[in-house]
Scaffold this motif. Structure first.
Motif, PDB file in Angstrom:
ATOM      1  N   GLY A  14     -10.673 -11.142 105.601  1.00 19.42           N
ATOM      2  CA  GLY A  14     -12.018 -10.837 105.138  1.00 19.42           C
ATOM      3  C   GLY A  14     -12.378 -10.477 103.837  1.00 19.42           C
ATOM      4  N   GLY A  15     -13.404  -9.776 103.052  1.00 19.09           N
ATOM      5  CA  GLY A  15     -14.080 -10.281 101.933  1.00 19.09           C
ATOM      6  C   GLY A  15     -13.257 -11.737 101.137  1.00 19.09           C
ATOM      7  N   ILE A  36      -6.099 -17.837 107.809  1.00 15.33           N
ATOM      8  CA  ILE A  36      -5.286 -17.188 109.244  1.00 15.33           C
ATOM      9  C   ILE A  36      -5.401 -16.056 109.222  1.00 15.33           C
ATOM     10  N   HIS A  45     -10.981  -5.048 106.924  1.00 14.15           N
ATOM     11  CA  HIS A  45     -11.357  -3.278 106.446  1.00 14.15           C
ATOM     12  C   HIS A  45     -12.381  -3.957 105.111  1.00 14.15           C
ATOM     13  N   THR A  46     -12.859  -5.066 105.094  1.00 10.62           N
ATOM     14  CA  THR A  46     -14.074  -5.247 103.895  1.00 10.62           C
ATOM     15  C   THR A  46     -14.785  -4.564 104.978  1.00 10.62           C
ATOM     16  N   ALA A  48     -15.400  -2.286 106.334  1.00 13.14           N
ATOM     17  CA  ALA A  48     -15.736  -0.345 106.572  1.00 13.14           C
ATOM     18  C   ALA A  48     -16.311   0.044 105.609  1.00 13.14           C
ATOM     19  N   ALA A  49     -16.062  -0.382 104.247  1.00 11.45           N
ATOM     20  CA  ALA A  49     -17.310  -0.907 103.131  1.00 11.45           C
ATOM     21  C   ALA A  49     -18.791  -0.081 103.456  1.00 11.45           C
ATOM     22  N   TYR A 156      -3.329 -14.487 114.192  1.00 21.11           N
ATOM     23  CA  TYR A 156      -1.889 -15.505 114.192  1.00 21.11           C
ATOM     24  C   TYR A 156      -1.297 -14.025 112.757  1.00 21.11           C
ATOM     25  N   PHE A 157       0.040 -13.685 113.305  1.00 20.43           N
ATOM     26  CA  PHE A 157      -0.043 -12.986 112.407  1.00 20.43           C
ATOM     27  C   PHE A 157       1.330 -13.153 111.422  1.00 20.43           C
ATOM     28  N   GLY A 193      -4.343 -10.994 101.469  1.00 18.81           N
ATOM     29  CA  GLY A 193      -3.894  -9.607 102.602  1.00 18.81           C
ATOM     30  C   GLY A 193      -4.865  -8.605 102.527  1.00 18.81           C
ATOM     31  N   GLY A 194      -5.423  -8.259 101.421  1.00 22.79           N
ATOM     32  CA  GLY A 194      -5.719  -6.879 101.564  1.00 22.79           C
ATOM     33  C   GLY A 194      -5.260  -5.540 101.161  1.00 22.79           C
ATOM     34  N   MET A 216       5.299 -10.018 101.382  1.00 24.92           N
ATOM     35  CA  MET A 216       5.608 -11.503 101.316  1.00 24.92           C
ATOM     36  C   MET A 216       5.725 -12.175 100.120  1.00 24.92           C
ATOM     37  N   TYR A 357      -7.696   3.350  97.416  1.00 26.46           N
ATOM     38  CA  TYR A 357      -6.794   2.034  98.031  1.00 26.46           C
ATOM     39  C   TYR A 357      -6.020   1.700  96.945  1.00 26.46           C
ATOM     40  N   ALA A 378      -6.030 -13.498  95.951  1.00 26.95           N
ATOM     41  CA  ALA A 378      -7.263 -12.736  95.853  1.00 26.95           C
ATOM     42  C   ALA A 378      -7.468 -11.527  96.576  1.00 26.95           C
ATOM     43  N   GLU A 380      -8.267  -7.109  97.533  1.00 26.39           N
ATOM     44  CA  GLU A 380      -7.143  -5.532  97.056  1.00 26.39           C
ATOM     45  C   GLU A 380      -5.700  -6.347  97.268  1.00 26.39           C
ATOM     46  N   SER A 394     -17.448   0.340  93.918  1.00 33.41           N
ATOM     47  CA  SER A 394     -18.798  -0.868  93.710  1.00 33.41           C
ATOM     48  C   SER A 394     -18.066  -2.153  92.891  1.00 33.41           C
TER      49      SER A 394
HETATM   50  C1  LIG Z   1     -13.936   2.698 104.055  1.00 33.71           C
HETATM   51  C2  LIG Z   1     -13.772   1.822 102.736  1.00 33.71           C
HETATM   52  C3  LIG Z   1     -15.048   1.944 102.023  1.00 33.71           C
HETATM   53  C4  LIG Z   1     -15.343   1.334 101.001  1.00 33.71           C
HETATM   54  N1  LIG Z   1     -16.171   1.158 100.197  1.00 33.71           N
HETATM   55  C5  LIG Z   1     -16.525   0.430  98.919  1.00 33.71           C
HETATM   56  C6  LIG Z   1     -17.778   0.505  98.330  1.00 33.71           C
HETATM   57  O1  LIG Z   1     -18.692   0.368  98.894  1.00 33.71           O
HETATM   58  N2  LIG Z   1     -17.654  -0.701  97.494  1.00 33.71           N
HETATM   59  C7  LIG Z   1     -16.437  -1.642  97.074  1.00 33.71           C
HETATM   60  O2  LIG Z   1     -16.348  -2.198  96.272  1.00 33.71           O
HETATM   61  N3  LIG Z   1     -15.183  -1.394  97.424  1.00 33.71           N
HETATM   62  C8  LIG Z   1     -14.886  -0.607  99.198  1.00 33.71           C
HETATM   63  N4  LIG Z   1     -13.511  -0.208  99.204  1.00 33.71           N
HETATM   64  C9  LIG Z   1     -13.004  -1.395  99.202  1.00 33.71           C
HETATM   65  C10 LIG Z   1     -13.314  -2.284  99.711  1.00 33.71           C
HETATM   66  O3  LIG Z   1     -13.798  -2.716 100.447  1.00 33.71           O
HETATM   67  C11 LIG Z   1     -11.412  -2.639  99.792  1.00 33.71           C
HETATM   68  O4  LIG Z   1     -10.828  -3.200  98.392  1.00 33.71           O
HETATM   69  C12 LIG Z   1     -11.579  -5.141 100.213  1.00 33.71           C
HETATM   70  O5  LIG Z   1     -12.928  -5.152 100.707  1.00 33.71           O
HETATM   71  C13 LIG Z   1     -10.827  -5.711 100.453  1.00 33.71           C
HETATM   72  O6  LIG Z   1     -11.010  -7.101 100.723  1.00 33.71           O
HETATM   73  P1  LIG Z   1      -9.563  -8.147 101.303  1.00 33.71           P
HETATM   74  O7  LIG Z   1     -10.133  -9.654 101.063  1.00 33.71           O
HETATM   75  O8  LIG Z   1      -8.745  -8.056  99.502  1.00 33.71           O
HETATM   76  O9  LIG Z   1      -8.770  -7.396 102.076  1.00 33.71           O
HETATM   77  P2  LIG Z   1      -9.460  -7.081 103.935  1.00 33.71           P
HETATM   78  O10 LIG Z   1     -11.394  -6.579 103.822  1.00 33.71           O
HETATM   79  O11 LIG Z   1      -8.700  -6.049 104.302  1.00 33.71           O
HETATM   80  O12 LIG Z   1      -9.045  -8.275 104.802  1.00 33.71           O
HETATM   81  C14 LIG Z   1      -7.502  -9.021 104.707  1.00 33.71           C
HETATM   82  C15 LIG Z   1      -7.110  -9.768 105.620  1.00 33.71           C
HETATM   83  O13 LIG Z   1      -5.922  -9.829 105.278  1.00 33.71           O
HETATM   84  C16 LIG Z   1      -5.287 -10.158 106.580  1.00 33.71           C
HETATM   85  N5  LIG Z   1      -3.913 -10.010 107.139  1.00 33.71           N
HETATM   86  C17 LIG Z   1      -2.876  -8.648 106.493  1.00 33.71           C
HETATM   87  N6  LIG Z   1      -1.863  -9.086 106.924  1.00 33.71           N
HETATM   88  C18 LIG Z   1      -1.455 -10.105 107.747  1.00 33.71           C
HETATM   89  C19 LIG Z   1      -0.562 -11.154 107.925  1.00 33.71           C
HETATM   90  N7  LIG Z   1       0.276 -10.346 108.058  1.00 33.71           N
HETATM   91  N8  LIG Z   1      -1.267 -11.823 108.960  1.00 33.71           N
HETATM   92  C20 LIG Z   1      -2.431 -12.537 108.603  1.00 33.71           C
HETATM   93  N9  LIG Z   1      -3.071 -11.879 107.936  1.00 33.71           N
HETATM   94  C21 LIG Z   1      -3.110 -10.919 107.607  1.00 33.71           C
HETATM   95  C22 LIG Z   1      -6.413  -9.079 107.378  1.00 33.71           C
HETATM   96  O14 LIG Z   1      -6.552  -9.782 109.521  1.00 33.71           O
HETATM   97  C23 LIG Z   1      -7.636  -9.185 107.146  1.00 33.71           C
HETATM   98  O15 LIG Z   1      -8.459 -10.381 107.890  1.00 33.71           O
HETATM   99  C24 LIG Z   1     -13.825   0.668 100.689  1.00 33.71           C
HETATM  100  C25 LIG Z   1     -12.675   0.947 101.077  1.00 33.71           C
HETATM  101  C26 LIG Z   1     -13.077   1.391 101.778  1.00 33.71           C
HETATM  102  C27 LIG Z   1     -11.386   1.781 102.525  1.00 33.71           C
END
Ligand SMILES: Cc1cc2nc3c(=O)[nH]c(=O)nc-3n(C[C@H](O)[C@H](O)[C@H](O)COP(=O)(O)OP(=O)(O)OC[C@H]3O[C@@H](n4cnc5c(N)ncnc54)[C@H](O)[C@@H]3O)c2cc1C
Length: 585
Positions: A14-15, A36, A45-46, A48-49, A156-157, A193-194, A216, A357, A378, A380, A394
């Motif tokens: 993700g992001g 991975i 999920h990024t 969907a923001a 890959y999980f 991993g979000g 994990m 969140y 790093a 969420e 934001s």
């Molecule tokens: C609907 C929605 C709207 C939002 N709007 C905003 C906004 O406008 N402004 C703002 O600041 N924040 C917003 N947020 C919050 C923000 O978007 C998220 O906190 C942020 O994008 C999370 O990014 P991330 O990279 O940490 O995780 P994610 O983007 O969720 O990515 C997680 C990654 O981990 C991988 N992963 C997870 N488990 C495993 C596993 N077991 N094996 C391999 N890979 C795995 C997934 O495949 C994915 O690639 C919003 C959230 C939501 C749900």
């Protein structure tokens, strides 16, 4: 088992994961990087923001303002050294995205436009209409493609980390297409991993947000910090939980009860201001915890709107007009029409608070290092902590960039000095991880179903860890979660095939969610005060003497976690009163 040799393995694309991969490739071009992800990167999920990303850019704004909004918004549970780093890096990261092709909205004069956001007392949220996350992720993804040293492992999980000699040295993951277990040998691992919103029945999160990364790290000995702080977003569609971004209110949408009254003024969020004008500091732009609590208050007082999906309040955007709606909030209009059959240009939209969140996550320092050497985190899934007891809207999209980048720098310098691991010990661990999965396939009892346990888990999470909590409710939920974790040991797979076995993946995700859920509920039960998103009906006041501290949950196998506390870093802002009344001081 096939072994993949890499230097830095990143779990999550993700992001945060993509930003880390790009920074690693740029800072240390000789490193091999394994990226991975259990889904194709653009499905993270990024994507969907909607609303936008905060960073100081306008002349009337300052780092100090962003600092104080964030720390006050977090009810003083933020680590202020982390916030200081974050606010200074934020505009640099957002500008960098611009250079990578992120199409930020513009002012008339061509400069970057910003919009107001909840709890931000000055407008500082950069946005790309209401598809900000999509554009950010797209800019990152396409940039990552230019670096051949980033080797992608899509679908890959990741199941577990490999830890030997007191340090993290890799992981095991299932290649979903074949069902085969793979071992990744790495000098350093970054978890990106979000979130874990799917622990709750009514949430805005994608199906993939099951807290795998948190679980994990937790099982490998890294503590989870501040897990009790769960953000409820005020404006979810009542039937599906789909988010209507805070930008709806930032652009001038208002909240009304069944009597068409703007009730937020009764909850310390300022005097009524003219409809249609963006109002800073007050009313609809109060912070998310306060606005959600106010909606709950209206429900208790019988002033909510009755709908087929339960009690709601109105989000009224009709006065914005079609032109503005289509320019600034086209996605919101689409969502309302597609999922509710209502056009917000002409009709009021019923909404109710929805779990959104996780403020808590894997404990890291300001350099994104966890307490387990070789492991960084790093995004969420991590808790650094800039969000404290309540994240401001934001800030998260920027957090994933700033600390994704930071994790990469730390992992690169750690990897440079690492000594080789003990091959035999790591092989034994990888095989043990594989045996755990095999054992799942061997079971034949029909005692427990994945869907059944998941339903009981989500129900108990809502009961125990909703917007308002009590000792009794959380005690009951802790007991239930412990029971569910024991019953999980008897879970049976119905699909015993190898190719894209979603039954197996759901089982693993459920196990991860149960681990996170118990850490969350136990941390909440022990925090006997009300702060930010953790509001208790039996301890209604904030207690800085006892609880101006981070909770730290440690994994103890099938026993409940042990909870410890850690001091909050305070540099320049002493705990004060959170004032969103808009009153001039
Ligand atoms: C609907 C929605 C709207 C939002 N709007 C905003 C906004 O406008 N402004 C703002 O600041 N924040 C917003 N947020 C919050 C923000 O978007 C998220 O906190 C942020 O994008 C999370 O990014 P991330 O990279 O940490 O995780 P994610 O983007 O969720 O990515 C997680 C990654 O981990 C991988 N992963 C997870 N488990 C495993 C596993 N077991 N094996 C391999 N890979 C795995 C997934 O495949 C994915 O690639 C919003 C959230 C939501 C749900």
């Amino acid at each position: 088992m096939e072994t993949i040799q890499t230097d830095v393995a990143i779990i999550g694309a993700g992001g945060a994961g993509l930003r880390a991969a790009i920074a690693l490739a740029q800072e240390a071009p000789n490193l091999r990087i394994a990226l991975i992800s259990k889904v194709y990167p653009m499905r993270s999920h990024t994507c969907a923001a909607e609303g936008g990303a905060a960073g100081v850019i306008k002349p009337d704004d300052s780092y100090d303002h962003h600092f104080h909004d964030t720390v006050g918004g977090g009810d003083w549970l933020c680590d202020q050294d982390a916030v200081e780093y974050f606010i200074h890096e934020a505009p640099k990261e957002l500008m960098q995205l611009e250079h990578w092709g992120c199409p930020w909205n513009r002012e008339e004069d061509g400069s970057v436009a910003v919009r107001p956001f909840g709890g931000m007392k000055i407008q500082r949220t950069w946005f790309a209409a209401d598809k900000s996350g999509f554009h950010i992720l797209h800019a990152l993804f396409q940039t990552s493609l230019q670096f051949p040293q980033i080797q992608r492992f899509d679908e890959y999980f990741a199941t577990d980390l490999l830890v030997d000699d007191g340090r993290c040295q890799g992981l095991t993951a299932i290649e979903m297409r074949t069902g085969q277990m793979r071992r990744f040998n790495a000098k350093a691992v970054i978890i990106a991993g979000g979130g874990a919103g799917r622990m709750f029945p009514f949430n805005t999160n994608g199906n993939v947000n099951t807290g795998d990364g948190m679980a994990m790290a937790y099982r490998a000995g890294a503590p989870l910090k501040d897990m009790e702080f769960v953000q409820y977003h005020p404006t979810g569609l009542p039937n599906t939980g789909t988010l209507l971004t805070e930008a709806c209110r930032a652009e001038g949408g208002v909240l009304l009860n069944k009597d068409n009254y703007r009730f937020l003024q009764d909850y310390g969020m300022g005097p009524e201001t003219p409809k249609g004008k963006p109002v800073l500091k007050t009313m609809e732009l109060g912070p998310r915890d306060r606005v959600s609590q106010a909606i709950w208050g209206e429900m208790q007082k019988g002033r909510a709107v009755k709908t087929d999906w339960g009690d709601c309040v109105w989000l009224d955007m009709r006065h914005l007009g079609e032109k503005k709606m289509d320019e600034r909030l086209p996605f919101v209009r689409d969502i309302c029409i597609s999922y509710l059959g209502l056009d917000p240009v002409h009709e009021m939209i019923p909404i109710r608070p929805v779990m959104h969140y996780m403020m808590g996550g894997i404990h890291t320092d300001t350099k994104s290092a966890t307490s387990l050497p070789g492991l960084f985190a790093a995004g969420e899934c991590a808790c650094v902590s800039i969000n404290g007891a309540n994240r401001l809207g934001s800030n998260s999209l920027v957090e994933i960039l700033v600390f994704g980048h930071r994790a990469a720098l730390s992992a690169a310098s750690y990897a440079a000095g690492v000594r080789p691991g003990n091959e035999a010990a790591l092989t034994a661990q990888a095989e043990a991880n594989q045996s755990k999965i095999r054992e799942l396939f061997m079971r034949n009892s029909d005692k427990e179903s994945i869907a059944g346990l998941r339903k009981e888990m989500t129900d108990t999470m809502e009961e125990g860890a909703g917007i308002y909590r009590t000792q009794e409710g959380m005690d009951k939920s802790c007991k239930k979660l412990s029971e569910l974790r024991h019953r999980y040991q008897d879970i049976t797979l119905h699909d015993k095939t190898n190719v894209y076995n979603t039954d197996l993946l759901s089982a693993l995700e459920l196990g991860n969610m149960l681990d996170c859920a118990e850490a969350l509920m136990t941390s909440g039960r022990e925090r006997k005060e009300s702060r930010g998103a953790h509001q208790r009906l039996d301890y209604t006041a904030r207690d800085d003497v006892k609880y101006l501290k981070h909770s730290m949950a440690y994994f103890k196998g099938l026993e409940a976690p042990s909870i410890d506390y850690r001091d909050v870093v305070i540099t320049k802002s002493q705990p004060g009163v959170r004032d969103y009344s808009g009153a001039k001081k």
